[in-house]
Design an enzyme around this catalytic site. Structure first.
Site, short mmCIF file in Angstrom:
data_model
loop_
_atom_site.label_atom_id
_atom_site.label_comp_id
_atom_site.label_asym_id
_atom_site.label_seq_id
_atom_site.Cartn_x
_atom_site.Cartn_y
_atom_site.Cartn_z
N LYS A 122 41.95 109.51 122.70
CA LYS A 122 41.22 110.47 121.86
C LYS A 122 41.95 110.77 120.55
O LYS A 122 43.11 110.39 120.38
CB LYS A 122 40.95 111.75 122.66
CG LYS A 122 40.20 111.49 123.99
CD LYS A 122 38.74 111.08 123.78
CE LYS A 122 38.13 110.35 124.96
NZ LYS A 122 37.71 111.14 126.10
C1 LIG Z 1 37.08 111.15 127.56
C2 LIG Z 1 35.85 111.91 127.86
C3 LIG Z 1 35.81 112.91 128.85
C4 LIG Z 1 36.93 113.13 129.81
O1 LIG Z 1 38.12 113.50 129.23
P1 LIG Z 1 39.43 113.61 130.16
O2 LIG Z 1 40.36 114.44 129.33
O3 LIG Z 1 39.92 112.22 130.36
O4 LIG Z 1 39.06 114.26 131.43
C5 LIG Z 1 34.68 113.67 128.97
N1 LIG Z 1 33.60 113.45 128.20
C6 LIG Z 1 33.58 112.49 127.27
C7 LIG Z 1 32.35 112.31 126.43
C8 LIG Z 1 34.69 111.66 127.09
O5 LIG Z 1 34.65 110.66 126.19
#
Ligand SMILES: *Cc1c(COP(=O)(O)O)cnc(C)c1O
Length: 405
Positions: free
Chosen positions: A206
């Site tokens: 991210k």
């Molecule tokens: C990455 C992601 C998540 C989950 O995030 P985590 O921190 O890995 O639990 C949830 N929703 C979307 C749209 C994502 O891309």
């Protein structure tokens, strides 16, 4: 880039030599970790305090300050846990219905199922790939309690329309902002909470990362206090600290069945540094994004949509859409790119494509035509702040070579 007429790279990997670093495989994502992040972790290790503590509280307050609007920020171990905690803190559970999008990562819906509520999926807008507010409204029943929109790729949803629907029907809105940091819509940073809660992800791919982690922002301090309690076993320690007890006291009280989803100070220490770099990293993404936009016009693909003027797109995913005129379908295009040492991805495999969701919700592709179309033509090109110009030239040449001929 002053020159968009790009050097053609050799078409196969057989020419890769160890001395030409730009010929190595190009990943789809790469975290931007510098010496300052490394120093911060070392200093946290030396401090002797590794679990949630002062560094985490600093990260929360820095984050709340960053998005502004006087929100409360609650650090958690992931966005997945954050979504589940936000729903629970807002009183949503067994027997309730929550509406979200078919075109998302499974976690967006999983949090609903995990708390015993019913997942109601709706289709997307075919241009933005964000949830379609008209379809949200059509899916509302007397049991509906909340909406979870996802800001796909970092492009903010139509929050005005969604919040208006929510107000009229007495629903909560919890934003899945896993892609949307930093982003701005309608004059407000995402997280500044025009909605009830906003959940960010700090997963390794991210835009801001702590390896694993997440943050929830709330406008209502009472809901935030409940989320703080829920993230750590349901222990109401603050209540004790407010009375005659001191921080050194061994006593605590479990007041509800919580989660184990706190963020450790080791990870929060990375987050503090990443947050300080957030606008600089966003600027690097914007430059790479603009280079792609300039170079990929006049090819059989649709460029990622831009938001309204004045909004800020987080530019998490450079998601192109191959058109019918493309000589390659999505799978073959990705395979050809990989042969050239370029790793692309697909966002998303819609929920209706997964065994569990198909069976549990009795759904199929026919229920989500826009989502299915998006899935069939979407390709995520590599995008990370430290991408070298030579790497981007290679990616662009490969796309031009494959689609231009
Ligand atoms: C990455 C992601 C998540 C989950 O995030 P985590 O921190 O890995 O639990 C949830 N929703 C979307 C749209 C994502 O891309």
């Amino acid at each position: 880039m002053q020159n968009n007429r790009l050097r053609r790279s050799k078409p196969t990997l057989s020419v890769v030599s160890d001395v030409d670093l730009d010929c190595g495989p190009i990943p789809c994502f790469k975290p931007a970790i510098g010496e300052a992040e490394i120093e911060a972790v070392i200093s946290c290790l030396r401090s002797g305090w590794l679990t949630s503590g002062p560094v985490g509280r600093q990260f929360e307050s820095d984050f709340a300050h960053f998005v502004g609007g006087g929100v409360e920020a609650v650090a958690v171990s992931s966005a997945t846990e954050g979504l589940e905690i936000a729903l629970t803190a807002l009183g949503i559970g067994e027997g309730d219905e929550v509406i979200t999008t078919d075109y998302t990562f499974s976690a967006t819906a999983l949090c609903i199922a995990r708390i015993g509520a019913r997942v109601v999926l709706v289709d997307i807008d075919p241009i933005t790939f964000n949830i379609d507010p008209a379809r949200v409204e059509a899916a509302i029943t007397p049991r509906t309690k909340a909406i979870i929109p996802v800001h796909f790729a970092g492009l903010p949803c139509d929050l005005k329309a969604l919040n208006d629907i929510a107000r009229r029907h007495g629903l909560r809105v919890i934003e899945d902002a896993a892609h949307a940091f930093p982003a701005k819509s309608d004059g407000r940073m995402i997280g500044q909470n025009s909605s009830d809660a906003t959940v960010f992800s700090f997963y390794a791919t991210k835009t801001l990362t702590t390896g694993e982690g997440g943050m929830i922002t709330f406008g209502d301090p009472a809901i935030a206090a409940r989320a703080r309690r829920l993230r750590l076993h349901g222990i109401d320690r603050d209540a004790y600290l407010r009375t005659e007890h001191t921080a050194a006291d061994w006593r605590y009280d479990v007041v509800e069945p919580g989660f184990k989803a706190n963020l450790s100070d080791l990870l929060a220490s990375i987050g503090i540094v990443q947050l300080r770099r957030a606008w600089a990293l966003h600027e690097q993404r914007a430059q790479i994004w603009a280079n792609y936009d300039d170079a990929l016009v006049n090819l059989p693909l649709t460029l990622p949509p831009k938001g309204p003027a004045g909004d800020i797109h987080a530019m998490h995913l450079y998601a192109i859409r191959l058109t019918k005129a493309s000589p390659f379908g999505r799978d073959e295009f990705i395979r050809q790119m990989r042969e050239r040492g370029i790793i692309c991805s697909v966002h998303f495999i819609p929920l209706h494509e997964h065994t569990y969701w198909r069976r549990a919700l009795d759904i199929s592709a026919a229920d989500f035509p826009a989502s299915q179309d998006a899935f069939e033509c979407e390709v995520t090109l590599p995008l990370f702040p430290e991408m070298k110009p030579a790497q981007q030239r290679r990616i662009i040449s490969a796309v031009q070579e494959l689609l231009g001929g």
